[in-house]
Design an enzyme around this catalytic site. Structure first.
Site, PDB file in Angstrom:
ATOM      1  N   ASP A 142       0.875  -1.172   0.000  1.00  0.00           N
ATOM      2  CA  ASP A 142       0.000   0.000   0.000  1.00  0.00           C
ATOM      3  C   ASP A 142       0.916   1.227   0.000  1.00  0.00           C
ATOM      4  O   ASP A 142       1.497   1.573   1.033  1.00  0.00           O
ATOM      5  CB  ASP A 142      -0.898  -0.034   1.245  1.00  0.00           C
ATOM      6  CG  ASP A 142      -1.769   1.210   1.350  1.00  0.00           C
ATOM      7  OD1 ASP A 142      -1.541   2.168   0.586  1.00  0.00           O
ATOM      8  OD2 ASP A 142      -2.660   1.231   2.220  1.00  0.00           O
TER       9      ASP A 142
ATOM     10  N   LYS B 166      -3.858  12.052  -3.400  1.00  0.00           N
ATOM     11  CA  LYS B 166      -2.902  12.269  -2.311  1.00  0.00           C
ATOM     12  C   LYS B 166      -1.550  12.738  -2.843  1.00  0.00           C
ATOM     13  O   LYS B 166      -0.615  12.930  -2.089  1.00  0.00           O
ATOM     14  CB  LYS B 166      -2.712  10.974  -1.513  1.00  0.00           C
ATOM     15  CG  LYS B 166      -3.971  10.529  -0.768  1.00  0.00           C
ATOM     16  CD  LYS B 166      -3.667   9.308   0.070  1.00  0.00           C
ATOM     17  CE  LYS B 166      -4.934   8.603   0.520  1.00  0.00           C
ATOM     18  NZ  LYS B 166      -5.701   9.365   1.511  1.00  0.00           N
TER      19      LYS B 166
ATOM     20  N   CYS C   2      -9.228   5.816   9.637  1.00  0.00           N
ATOM     21  CA  CYS C   2      -9.449   4.532   8.948  1.00  0.00           C
ATOM     22  C   CYS C   2      -8.411   3.495   9.381  1.00  0.00           C
ATOM     23  O   CYS C   2      -7.995   2.662   8.561  1.00  0.00           O
ATOM     24  CB  CYS C   2      -9.436   4.685   7.428  1.00  0.00           C
ATOM     25  SG  CYS C   2     -10.682   5.802   6.812  1.00  0.00           S
TER      26      CYS C   2
HETATM   27  C1  LIG Z   1      -2.245   4.195   3.791  1.00  0.00           C
HETATM   28  C2  LIG Z   1      -3.529   4.380   3.017  1.00  0.00           C
HETATM   29  N1  LIG Z   1      -4.015   3.358   2.306  1.00  0.00           N
HETATM   30  C3  LIG Z   1      -5.149   3.471   1.598  1.00  0.00           C
HETATM   31  C4  LIG Z   1      -5.868   4.641   1.577  1.00  0.00           C
HETATM   32  C5  LIG Z   1      -7.113   4.708   0.761  1.00  0.00           C
HETATM   33  O1  LIG Z   1      -7.000   5.664  -0.237  1.00  0.00           O
HETATM   34  P1  LIG Z   1      -8.286   6.036  -1.114  1.00  0.00           P
HETATM   35  O2  LIG Z   1      -9.344   6.448  -0.145  1.00  0.00           O
HETATM   36  O3  LIG Z   1      -7.827   7.124  -1.991  1.00  0.00           O
HETATM   37  O4  LIG Z   1      -8.684   4.822  -1.843  1.00  0.00           O
HETATM   38  C6  LIG Z   1      -5.416   5.731   2.326  1.00  0.00           C
HETATM   39  C7  LIG Z   1      -6.200   6.982   2.401  1.00  0.00           C
HETATM   40  O5  LIG Z   1      -6.228   7.666   3.404  1.00  0.00           O
HETATM   41  C8  LIG Z   1      -4.207   5.600   3.059  1.00  0.00           C
HETATM   42  O6  LIG Z   1      -3.722   6.614   3.777  1.00  0.00           O
END
Ligand SMILES: Cc1ncc(COP(=O)(O)O)c(C=O)c1O
Length: 421
Positions: free
Chosen positions: A211, A237, A377
């Site tokens: 990720d 991001k 999250c």
């Molecule tokens: C480490 C990480 N993984 C996954 C995501 C998910 O990203 P998205 O909401 O753009 O799919 C985020 C978003 O905050 C994140 O910080």
């Protein structure tokens, strides 16, 4: 504004008009929530606008000039993005965000047509998927779902007291088929030891899913050199548009992976009974894609490359050092994550004694300082740290040392307001 390292941050900020607006009774905006979503420079908006004004059409269809131009713009962006992360062009798949990228991999690996990837036996009982307790829900829930569908077991690395992956907390064995982990935690800012995690996964023949949401925007990242099999990140991001995400997959694996979403554009032949599927990346891009967003993401990559990712990383490192210094000196403030800047990025979560994160967020907002509050999250991680919610400042290339000072000063205002200090 104070500048750090070789970057002319004052000049750079002129590309982001939103950063010079005021909020809440004319307070200068201090935007420290780029981990949630970053701001976009004019160059990205211009690229999207130019595409929509002059070249807009559905890509990979039609024989007219606009369709050709749109397809060229879309594929030009793919090539720029591939080059940016050390990938070949056909190893880059466009999705709507990183969440969709991770779901795509988790879903497709659980399909029985992926059996050849696991020595001929589809994922199922007796197999293990490994994650970490640091994960954003986007890199946890899809793996929970994969286990539920297939009967595989989910296991995880725990975390150390300073919010890093605890490599001693789990031994991998031959049952492990996938190891999925975050490159840089969106809460603790800890940067994972990717080579070591890859080495351990390879030793048991497991695939590695990275990720990279919080790493690709902030440091040089080369997926081929890192040796990962799949990786996910989001446009919004990394100074790019929302509504576009990227899945990286090693070509040899993507070519064996069955589709996730099916329909137009991802097929080779279709009869009323059945279909065969296009080669990657088209196999994974069903329907008309998010075209202007892809073009905008290509412009974001070109913008970051022009600054230089080494310069971006050095600038953000200086900001992190200053932030750890300033926040670390505040009585009653606990940093949820590493207190030193080694192998650490610019997500800085903290807890202020006696002040709920939501109240803190509100006072900071009154002072013009935009941070995130909640569990970001990453609920299991917060549970592990014994907090329901934390405050999180997250940095990007356009932030300044003065903004870190503004954050620290605003925390002082909150402490005085709540009579804590
Ligand atoms: C480490 C990480 N993984 C996954 C995501 C998910 O990203 P998205 O909401 O753009 O799919 C985020 C978003 O905050 C994140 O910080």
């Amino acid at each position: 504004m104070t500048t750090a390292t070789a970057l002319d941050v004052t000049a750079l900020r002129a590309d982001f008009p939103i950063l010079s607006r005021t909020v809440r009774d004319d307070k200068p905006l201090v935007y420290l929530d780029s981990g949630a979503t970053s701001q976009r420079p004019l160059q990205v908006l211009d690229a999207e606008r130019d595409f929509l004004l002059n070249h807009n059409a559905a890509v990979h269809r039609g024989a007219h000039q606009l369709a050709e131009e749109a397809t060229d713009a879309y594929e030009h962006a793919r090539a720029a993005i591939a080059g940016f992360v050390g990938a070949a062009v056909d190893e880059i798949v466009f999705t709507k965000n990183a969440t969709e990228s991770l779901n795509l991999v988790a879903y497709a690996l659980g399909d029985d047509r992926s059996a050849p990837l696991f020595g001929g036996k589809a994922l199922g009982e007796g197999d293990t998927i490994v994650v970490t307790e640091l994960e954003h829900h986007a890199n946890l829930v899809p793996w929970q779902e994969l286990c539920r569908r297939t009967g595989a077991t989910l296991r995880w690395y725990g975390i150390t007291d300073d919010g890093r992956i605890d490599l001693d907390s789990l031994e991998l064995d031959e049952s492990v088929k996938v190891v999925a982990f975050t490159h840089q935690s969106n809460v603790t800012g800890a940067v994972a030891d990717v080579p070591e995690l890859v080495r351990r996964a390879r030793a048991v023949d497991a695939y590695v899913v990275l990720d990279a949401c919080q790493s690709v925007p902030h440091m040089p990242v080369d997926f081929a050199s890192l040796g990962v099999d799949f990786a996910a990140f989001s446009g919004h991001k990394m100074l790019g548009p929302s509504g576009v995400g990227v899945l990286y997959g090693r070509a040899a694996l993507l070519s064996q992976l069955p589709p996730f979403l099916t329909g137009g554009s991802m097929i080779e032949t279709v009869t009323m009974e059945s279909s065969t599927y296009a080669l990657p990346p088209q196999r994974f891009e069903a329907g008309v894609p998010m075209t202007s967003q892809v073009v905008g993401l290509g412009a974001a990559v070109e913008y970051l490359e022009k600054i230089g990712m080494d310069v971006v990383a050095a600038h953000e490192h200086d900001l992190v050092v200053h932030a750890l210094d300033r926040l670390g000196a505040i009585d009653g403030l606990r940093i949820v994550g590493p207190r030193d800047a080694q192998m650490r990025g610019g997500a800085i979560a903290f807890d202020v004694e006696g002040i709920h994160a939501h109240d803190l967020g509100q006072i900071l907002d009154d002072e013009g300082v935009a941070i995130r509050v909640g569990h970001h999250c990453a609920w299991p991680l917060h549970r592990q740290f014994g907090v329901q919610a934390s405050a999180r400042a997250s940095l990007a290339v356009y932030n300044t040392l003065d903004e870190i000072d503004a954050l620290a000063d605003a925390i002082g205002v909150a402490q005085r307001f709540f009579g804590e200090r």
